[in-house]
Design an enzyme around this catalytic site. Structure first.
Site, PDB file in Angstrom:
ATOM      1  N   HIS A 164       6.146   1.159  69.658  1.00 31.01           N
ATOM      2  CA  HIS A 164       6.454   2.596  69.590  1.00 31.01           C
ATOM      3  C   HIS A 164       5.558   3.311  70.589  1.00 31.01           C
ATOM      4  CE1 HIS A 164       7.551   6.511  68.210  1.00 31.01           C
ATOM      5  NE2 HIS A 164       6.306   6.791  67.872  1.00 31.01           N
ATOM      6  N   ASP A 220       4.702   6.598  72.343  1.00 33.05           N
ATOM      7  CA  ASP A 220       4.808   8.057  72.397  1.00 33.05           C
ATOM      8  C   ASP A 220       4.760   8.548  73.837  1.00 33.05           C
ATOM      9  OD1 ASP A 220       4.878   8.902  69.594  1.00 33.05           O
ATOM     10  OD2 ASP A 220       2.866   8.045  69.466  1.00 33.05           O
ATOM     11  N   ASP A 231       9.828   7.718  64.001  1.00 38.64           N
ATOM     12  CA  ASP A 231       8.593   8.485  63.842  1.00 38.64           C
ATOM     13  C   ASP A 231       8.775   9.980  63.633  1.00 38.64           C
ATOM     14  OD1 ASP A 231       5.831   8.652  63.590  1.00 38.64           O
ATOM     15  OD2 ASP A 231       5.482   8.901  65.727  1.00 38.64           O
ATOM     16  N   HIS A 250       8.781  13.906  70.097  1.00 35.71           N
ATOM     17  CA  HIS A 250       8.390  14.383  68.774  1.00 35.71           C
ATOM     18  C   HIS A 250       6.913  14.743  68.651  1.00 35.71           C
ATOM     19  CE1 HIS A 250       8.169   9.912  68.585  1.00 35.71           C
ATOM     20  NE2 HIS A 250       7.042  10.149  67.947  1.00 35.71           N
TER      21      HIS A 250
END
Length: 1007
Positions: free
Chosen positions: A73, A75, A197, A448
């Site tokens: 994951h 970001d 997420d 996000h």
């Protein structure tokens, strides 16, 4: 790992369970890529097939199949900037280097043909891809063809769902999916949405995913109460019916909640960032643990499988920025699979474990042919504990949220003018114009941790930097396009600081021209406001006719602004000229202090449609009247602040960037009265309210305006008393609302909210304020049987109705504590973000006609006109064509119910066109909620459509050939979707339908 004991850079509840603090453990370098000859030999092995469900691994139909999903994951900005994450810079902040992750994963996939991996964030992957050699790119293409490297989601980023506008979501998904389509063709086309997420999930997001062609959605974060109920009732997987208007199954989306957010199970994290023990199979070693780990895994898998309805369950094997040493992960997963499956022979185990992907897991669920429950609401607000509601980020960093919304507006203007002017927009007298940098920057902002306001301060600053850098080449493009379309090469100036009344050209020039571009598909009348010097001015329209104008003195300033009404055609521009009147000083309209004389105690402003009355003693708004509909509503508006919690005996949870937790239910008034000044001119009437040194507001009515405008200014929020503060604007009325209020979903469909209630489980409400807050992207309203009061916002905010007849919006927040979700710093915003200006538009209507007002005004609020200034006297663009001062890109206006969502260049001879029905079924009592038919054949004036193809929402598949997996909901069978007609260019839009086209065009020679 608990919220108070997590490694640096790990969001609570998120990645890195059992991880060691970055920087404290030694880590081996990832193995180098094998020689190319070996790779090509391996990939030439028999059995390689086109990517699709047919490439999924074999399962055992009579066993519990555990699908291991290897993933990372990544970001796109959070604790580090996008570039710092990609290159692996500042590993003292968080150990993360995406380029090394991708290097290592590709290398490890080639070692063992059963290994699989999914990747998500195309902002990173595309950058990595362009740095690879042709040979490496071919290796990756083969891995994708075989389904061993699979893309999930496929957007530029994994976007937020609370603070994002649907148009920007579609744009960023289109950008990422187009890269995959151009690079890998259908082999790289993701089949599932992967939103592991984001901090809560919107219904509109699910609807958009369905319209994009996804077969299913996987997400990780679910309210702790909701999850407990779903685990007990086997409801973690169901069909989400994500639209109240679109006919099923158009917006139906199979949805699966991941069992452990997106992390590996406890004790099974084999990354360099983790501290879990690897498999030790040597029984002679004192560290031998293979049997223990196998037994633990079997117990874990069996227990997890009991919460799901089929003989399949999924485990995420990865987390934040993991797999930088992919060999470490894959080597242990290889051992896990081999040793667990060996138990089938050794002792009759009924557990089968395999490398898989979310798509392959979904395929097995689909083949089970079960009937699934249906959800029709959304997943807001999200809480991960009794006093831990993630509803603060709905309002965090309001300046960045506004800049993002402004940039969306500007990007659409840039896209439209690039489409209308054709190739001349990209190469012209002003240089090379380009919409791509702003398109990519806007896509990054949808992440996000970006528009959500949940990054570190220096990362938020970098997001703003990316937007600003994207504006520059778009301004060049606008100049090229306007010169071509107007026929005059002017010295164009873009005043980016009009919100603070700064524009050097209009403040110094004796004569200048104002080009106003309208991005809507209908003509608009709009009030232009420009800062000017202390002179008199005359304003002329495109025909040379003098138009009314006023000069108004600004509040708390000796500056002044010129006001004049402009009429601008659909998808076009009007050019107005402004000239100083020699020797004439302006008759400027100054704000007048409210009179204390008893015979002049009425404080009110009024135009043809609206009257607003203020209490002469307090200066607060107390009444609003719709003169057209004969509606009168007592409504009191004021500013309040919540005292941010620093923890108490119930919970140590504090208010922070993510979490909203006030100390008490009742907020405190900023001031019980406002110092007021009144401005009245033929064009505008204003009441200037000053509540404190850091909170003021202008309540405004322009001539002809059907809503009340509240322009608020808040900040810097004082925190010298040691208390963080969260500021709201609250409207109190006498409406009997019975606990109900209404908010939009990502700017589109409306959801009914009920105080202290959730539609799908019995709520135990532990935070009566934060637990009733919802995202407001464009509007919130309350109503009784007759009247509706609607507030439109200019950015995403949190809002609620905490008592009947009341609604509130959070406009700003400044906090002194970190909320323990990984950011590691308080939301102090010591820079310019502390001082914020914004607008709320207030509409009072009858319930049956309210949608017409708020739908059409919200459209105008999102896509406002673009103002471009020039000194005038430019050179002709075409020697044989006279310049023009007015232009429309449409031969006829679009109907009121139709919104031009997208008009953009796709390639050299093709445009991307999206048309949207912006009303819901039954929303309008007239005919605006009815289907509407358009003829596209000769709709546009700047070009001719020569060929038209309809596609899915993100333009990566032809609509006629696109198909999705079919599911059986417990509401009964859904009808087969009827094909939409295109005959040859006449289209019909159903309520809330978006139709997307790729149009081959030929531009007119002189525009």
């Amino acid at each position: 790992m608990g919220a108070d004991a997590r490694p640096l850079g790990v969001r609570a509840g998120g990645g890195g369970r059992g991880a060691a603090r970055p920087g404290t453990s030694s880590r081996a370098l990832p193995p180098p890529l094998p020689p190319l000859s070996f790779l090509l030999l391996l990939l030439a092995a028999p059995g390689a097939r086109a990517a699709g469900y047919e490439t999924c691994p074999m399962v055992h139909p009579d066993m519990l199949n555990v699908h291991l999903v290897a993933h990372t994951h990544d970001d796109v900005g959070w604790l580090k900037t996008v570039d710092q994450y990609f290159y692996g810079i500042h590993n003292d902040v968080q150990h993360a280097g995406v380029q090394y992750i991708l290097d290592s994963v590709i290398s490890s996939l080639l070692v063992e043909p059963t290994r699989r991996f999914i990747y998500v964030e195309i902002a990173f992957f595309s950058r990595w891809w362009h740095q690879q050699t042709n040979a490496t790119q071919e290796v990756v293409r083969d891995l994708v063809r075989q389904g061993r490297l699979e893309f999930a989601n496929g957007g530029w980023v994994m976007n937020d769902e609370a603070a994002t506008h649907y148009g920007a979501i579609i744009d960023q998904m289109t950008l990422g999916l187009r890269f995959l389509e151009d690079t890998f063709g259908k082999d790289g086309r993701p089949r599932v949405a992967w939103h592991i997420d984001p901090f809560g999930h919107s219904r509109e997001q699910a609807s958009l995913f369905a319209q994009m062609g996804f077969d299913g959605l996987f997400f990780g974060r679910l309210d702790y109460q909701d999850k407990r109920v779903r685990e007990e009732n086997l409801g973690l997987e169901q069909v989400w019916r994500a639209s109240a208007s679109l006919k099923p199954p158009a917006a139906d989306l199979f949805t699966s909640v991941l069992p452990n957010i997106y992390n590996p199970p406890e004790k099974l994290c084999w990354d360099t960032l983790c501290a879990d023990k690897p498999f030790v199979e040597d029984r002679r070693s004192p560290e031998y643990n293979a049997e223990e780990l196998v037994n633990y895994f079997l117990q874990l898998a069996t227990a997890q499988g009991q919460h799901f309805r089929t003989n399949h369950t999924i485990m995420t094997m990865g987390s934040d920025f993991q797999y930088e040493n992919a060999n470490m992960w894959f080597r242990n997963l290889d051992r896990l699979i081999q040793l667990v499956n060996a138990q089938q022979q050794a002792n009759g185990s009924r557990v089968n474990v395999l490398y898989s992907t979310p798509a392959c897991y979904l395929w097995e669920l689909n083949k089970a042919n079960l009937t699934w429950s249906v959800k029709q609401d959304d997943f807001f607000p999200y809480a991960d504990g009794p006093h831990q509601f993630w509803s603060g980020y709905f309002s965090s960093r309001p300046a960045l949220k506004r800049y993002e919304r402004l940039s969306y507006n500007f990007l659409q203007v840039c896209n439209q003018l690039e489409a209308l002017a054709g190739p001349a927009a990209n190469v012209g007298p002003y240089g090379s114009g380009d919409s791509a940098p702003l398109n990519q920057a806007m896509a990054v902002l949808q992440h996000h941790d970006a528009v959500s306001g949940t990054s570190k301060q220096h990362v938020a600053d970098d997001y703003a930097r990316q937007l600003a850098a994207g504006w520059d080449p778009c301004e060049v493009l606008l100049s090229n396009a306007l010169a071509r379309l107007s026929g005059s090469k002017e010295d164009f100036t873009y005043c980016r600081n009009l919100n603070v009344s700064v524009c050097p050209l209009s403040q110094t020039a004796k004569n200048f021209q104002v080009t106003i571009y309208n991005p809507l598909g209908r003509k608009i009348d709009w009030m232009v406001r420009l800062p000017v010097s202390k002179h008199g001015f005359v304003v002329r329209d495109p025909n040379g006719t003098v138009v009314p104008s006023d000069v108004v003195i600004l509040p708390s300033s000796d500056g002044q602004e010129l006001l004049f009404p402009a009429s601008v055609p659909a998808l076009g521009f009007s050019i107005y000229s402004v000239s100083q009147v020699p020797g004439q000083r302006p008759h400027a309209h100054k704000p007048q202090p409210r009179s204390q004389r008893p015979w002049s105690r009425v404080l009110a402003i009024q135009n043809e449609h609206i009257r607003a009355r203020f209490d002469p003693d307090t200066g607060l708004l107390v009444e609003m009247e719709n003169l057209d509909q004969n509606l009168l509503l007592p409504v009191r508006q004021a500013f309040y602040w919540y005292n941010a919690s620093v923890g108490n005996n119930l919970s140590t949870q504090v208010s922070g960037a993510y979490i909203f937790r006030p100390n008490q239910e009742k907020p405190l008034m900023v001031s019980h009265w406002a110092q007021t000044r009144l401005v009245k001119t033929p064009l505008v009437q204003e009441v200037h309210q000053n509540f404190s040194a850091w909170c003021s507001q202008v309540v405004r009515l322009y001539r002809g305006q059907r809503h009340l405008e509240l322009e608020w200014t808040v900040g810097p929020i004082p925190v010298g008393d040691g208390w963080g503060k969260e500021i709201i604007s609250r409207f109190d009325t006498v409406l009997e609302t019975k606990g109900l209020f209404y908010t939009d979903s990502n700017g589109r469909e409306i959801l009914e909210r009920r105080r202290d209630y959730r539609p799908t489980w019995k709520l135990n409400q532990t935070e009566t304020v934060a637990g009733n807050y919802y995202p407001v992207n464009s509007r919130i309203y309350i109503r009784d049987g007759n009247m509706q009061l609607t507030v439109l916002t200019d950015r995403s905010q949190g809002g609620s109705s905490l008592r009947d007849g009341s609604m509130e919006l959070m406009v700003h927040r400044r906090l002194l504590k970190d909320d323990g979700r990984g950011v590691g710093e308080a939301l102090l915003e010591d820079g310019l973000g502390r001082w914020v200006r914004g607008r709320h538009l207030v509409l009072l209507d009858k319930v049956r006609t309210a949608a017409t007002g708020h739908r059409l005004q919200a459209e105008k609020e999102v896509l406002t006109p673009q103002v471009v200034l020039a000194p005038g006297g430019g050179a002709p663009y075409h020697l044989k064509v006279a310049p023009r001062k007015q232009f429309s890109g449409l031969r006829r206006e679009l109907p009121p119910s139709v919104h031009l969502l997208t008009l953009a260049r796709w390639d050299q001879k093709t445009l991307l066109l999206r048309l949207e029905h912006q009303f819901a079924v039954g929303e309008d009592s007239g005919n605006l909620s009815s289907p509407v038919t358009l003829d596209l054949t000769d709709l546009f004036s700047a070009f001719t459509i020569t060929y038209l193809q309809e596609t899915t929402l993100v333009a990566n598949q032809l609509r006629a050939s696109a198909s999705r997996l079919k599911w059986t909901p417990n509401t009964g069978p859904t009808p087969l979707p009827s094909p939409s007609r295109l005959d040859p260019a006449t289209i019909t839009l159903q309520p809330m339908e978006i139709r997307t086209f790729l149009a081959s065009v030929q531009w007119e020679e002189h525009g």
